[in-house]
Write a protein that holds these residues in place. Sequence first.
Motif, PDB file in Angstrom:
ATOM      1  N   ASN A  24      65.056  49.442  41.301  1.00  0.00           N
ATOM      2  CA  ASN A  24      66.013  48.422  40.895  1.00  0.00           C
ATOM      3  C   ASN A  24      65.259  47.372  40.125  1.00  0.00           C
ATOM      4  OD1 ASN A  24      67.991  48.966  43.759  1.00  0.00           O
ATOM      5  ND2 ASN A  24      68.678  49.179  41.657  1.00  0.00           N
ATOM      6  N   MET A  25      65.978  46.754  39.181  1.00  0.00           N
ATOM      7  CA  MET A  25      65.298  45.840  38.271  1.00  0.00           C
ATOM      8  C   MET A  25      65.930  44.463  38.343  1.00  0.00           C
ATOM      9  SD  MET A  25      64.094  46.542  34.516  1.00  0.00           S
ATOM     10  CE  MET A  25      63.945  45.370  33.205  1.00  0.00           C
ATOM     11  N   ASP A  41      71.487  50.386  36.384  1.00  0.00           N
ATOM     12  CA  ASP A  41      70.342  50.246  37.294  1.00  0.00           C
ATOM     13  C   ASP A  41      70.795  50.241  38.748  1.00  0.00           C
ATOM     14  OD1 ASP A  41      67.424  49.621  37.532  1.00  0.00           O
ATOM     15  OD2 ASP A  41      68.234  47.894  38.593  1.00  0.00           O
ATOM     16  N   LEU A  42      72.001  49.707  38.978  1.00  0.00           N
ATOM     17  CA  LEU A  42      72.511  49.614  40.347  1.00  0.00           C
ATOM     18  C   LEU A  42      73.292  50.861  40.740  1.00  0.00           C
ATOM     19  CD1 LEU A  42      73.506  45.883  40.129  1.00  0.00           C
ATOM     20  CD2 LEU A  42      71.759  46.825  41.622  1.00  0.00           C
ATOM     21  N   ARG A  95      70.624  40.911  44.388  1.00  0.00           N
ATOM     22  CA  ARG A  95      71.324  42.074  43.878  1.00  0.00           C
ATOM     23  C   ARG A  95      70.375  43.255  43.711  1.00  0.00           C
ATOM     24  NH1 ARG A  95      74.134  41.930  38.045  1.00  0.00           N
ATOM     25  NH2 ARG A  95      71.947  42.113  37.466  1.00  0.00           N
ATOM     26  N   ALA A  96      69.129  42.956  43.316  1.00  0.00           N
ATOM     27  CA  ALA A  96      68.167  44.034  43.123  1.00  0.00           C
ATOM     28  C   ALA A  96      67.621  44.553  44.457  1.00  0.00           C
ATOM     29  CB  ALA A  96      67.019  43.563  42.231  1.00  0.00           C
ATOM     30  N   LYS A 126      69.874  47.261  47.581  1.00  0.00           N
ATOM     31  CA  LYS A 126      69.887  48.719  47.720  1.00  0.00           C
ATOM     32  C   LYS A 126      68.603  49.249  48.341  1.00  0.00           C
ATOM     33  CE  LYS A 126      72.013  51.377  44.921  1.00  0.00           C
ATOM     34  NZ  LYS A 126      72.440  52.143  43.734  1.00  0.00           N
ATOM     35  N   ARG A 127      67.736  48.337  48.762  1.00  0.00           N
ATOM     36  CA  ARG A 127      66.463  48.717  49.360  1.00  0.00           C
ATOM     37  C   ARG A 127      65.736  49.731  48.504  1.00  0.00           C
ATOM     38  NH1 ARG A 127      69.583  49.475  55.067  1.00  0.00           N
ATOM     39  NH2 ARG A 127      69.960  47.270  55.441  1.00  0.00           N
TER      40      ARG A 127
END
Lengths: 380, 310
Positions: free
Chosen positions: A101-102, B218-219, A169-170, A173-174
């Motif tokens: 994730n970025m 990305d998500l 937010r990044a 999602k772990r």
Amino acid sequence: MTDPGAKAADPNLPLGAGDVGETRPFVRLDRVVKRFGGFVAVNGVTLDIARGELFCLLGGSGCGKSTLLRMLAGFEHPDSGRIEIDGQTMAGVPAYARPTNMMFQSYALFPHMSVARNVGYGLVREGVARAEIGQRVEEMLRLVRLETFGDRRPHQLSGGQRQRVALARALIKRPKLLLLDEPLGALDAKLREETQFELRALQARRGVTFIVVTHDQVEAMTLASRIGVMEAGEIRQIGAPRAVYEQPQSRFVAGFLGSVNLFEGTVDVAAPDLMRIRTPGGGFVVPPASGLSARQPVALAVRPEKMRIAAGAAQADNALQAVVEERAYLGDRTMFKLRLNDGTVLKVLSAAAEAGVLAVEPEAAVDGGGAAADGGGLTA
Amino acid sequence: MTAPLSSPGTAGSHPPTPARRAGGRQGGGFRLIIVLLPLLFLSVFFAAPFLVVAAISLGDPMLARPPYTPLFGPDGFQGDLENYAFLLTDSLYLSAYLNAVKIAAVATLLALLIGYPMAYVIATSPEPRRAVLLMLVVLPFWTSFLLRVYALIGLMNTNGLINSVLSTLGVIDAPLVMRQTVFAVYVGTVYTYLPFMILPLYAALVRRDESLAEAAADLGAGAWTVFFTVTLPLSLPGVVAGSMLVFIPVIGEYVIPALLGGPDSLMIGQVLWNAFFSARDWPLAASVAVVMLGVVVLPLLFLRRVVEAR
Ligand SMILES: Nc1ncnc2c1ncn2[C@@H]1O[C@H](COP(=O)(O)OP(=O)(O)O)[C@@H](O)[C@H]1O
Ligand SMILES: [Mg+2]
């Protein structure tokens, strides 16, 4: 996402950089090249990053840091070379299916969604149950201290708050690998410093591998377990912050991290236990450096804070005769600008507490002395 | 997992910044002119004629010049709402209104469905090609609207180009009836008004922030999810603007249904024309016009609500 990062990195399990029993690197870049038209943005980067590391890509604007990060995230595709994450090749794996994730340089928060919906977006895509999403979003907002801001829109937040929403937010999602592109660029100095330490703490607690892009050397030093210094699409040096700062392998790296005094000279004696270097300003005795032999032209880099000012004539090794030209009071330290006899200008940083130094007046003749252990020979 | 990040900004210490507070005061006189000029224009060329039309609509037809009873006679005010009552009870007018709204709505939807992909492709094209594509969109404006509708007649006539090509190829035995159908009206309106849909959509899409789509991907969002959760919602202002630019003029459209349509595509513009020029019932025509304005304004207000609610 096909393989949620949750399996690999249990958030409750601290996983420091050191205690990884595996030898295989977590992220592996192998001679990665990226061109835009005829312009080579990333030029043959080879890089291994271990699980749980906090790696900083440091370099000036336009040197290809973002491009490298975007290739890891899957937004750009290398023209040649291989990218592996956790043992899997990333060739042909689209961005939405990568275990990364970025956090974007501009934060890229969705302006039409509330903070809570921004943070929960990734979980909705994963098909997580509604109740769990609500709970995890709440937890995440608490982590970044925005629990009362869930209903706001991004444009109703300050720069620092937006940055924390982007981080939440990044993180939600772990991911196995978190990519941060100039994450603290928009923050003021104080907030920046605090956030740097928080990022570090967070990284240590969660055991996520971080790759942080920055053009700020102080930030890189503060954050990183290792730094990769980039220039013109290539990595010039990789190492721990201390190693990169104290043993730069090239003029570029020496000059990019902090300020440095460069003395051009020649190697006089290259003995196994010491090296003698002659420069127009005076002679230096330094520890031996591999690959240097007598009569070779060399540049000697000495950090301003490793030099000391003393009154009197300079006769010994590692001592130079100079005149104080200017003095800048920096609060905790004082920066002196000295001129050598041959016209070279030096910078010397002194702790302000040194009473003797503070008493020195401009135009007084003084010595500039570099402690032998702190100089470094540079061939590049 | 949650020792909170010690708060740098201390939550709550930043009130929502009032957007665009500063920068309004200076140049007040200039601003006044900028606001007053269009206001003046609108009052002279819209409000005043509209009031005249509204006044006429309250009168009765009369064989005179002008052909209607004045609002104030010798016995004082003599206007009434007879014409409006008539409109509401006469099935011809009612169905013409409904037909116009239906045709305008369907044409708007079709233009949106066709125009959105076109606008998207143009907005995502690299620079030199983008300019060419935009040029092609506005190219039809270089010929007269009437000429283009006549060209459509030539294409869709019983012995027109489409039918002769198809029958020469042996695809059809008898010519297709295209002219004087609702279908022809849709072809005409969508073709004519498509640029008005594409241009605002393009303007909205070309400003989109690519990093938002990347963030969504990305998500974990695939291409379609990115489109429906990020790209489309953020282009809604363009969708609304384009839809209004198509819907509003199509409701009052006269030329296209008159030239291409048939009896089942009677629109309110044609009825208005007939009342005015054939029946010479100016007051009735005026009331048709006033109601039409209402029909146009109501969806407009509704759409504004939708946009503001976001
Ligand atoms: N999509 C692109 N098209 C053309 N050139 C690009 C593109 N993205 C980056 N570049 C160029 O590649 C170089 C490296 O860019 P970038 O990786 O963003 O640098 P930075 O180190 O500042 O993050 C820059 O010179 C930039 O102009
Ligand atoms: Mg960048």
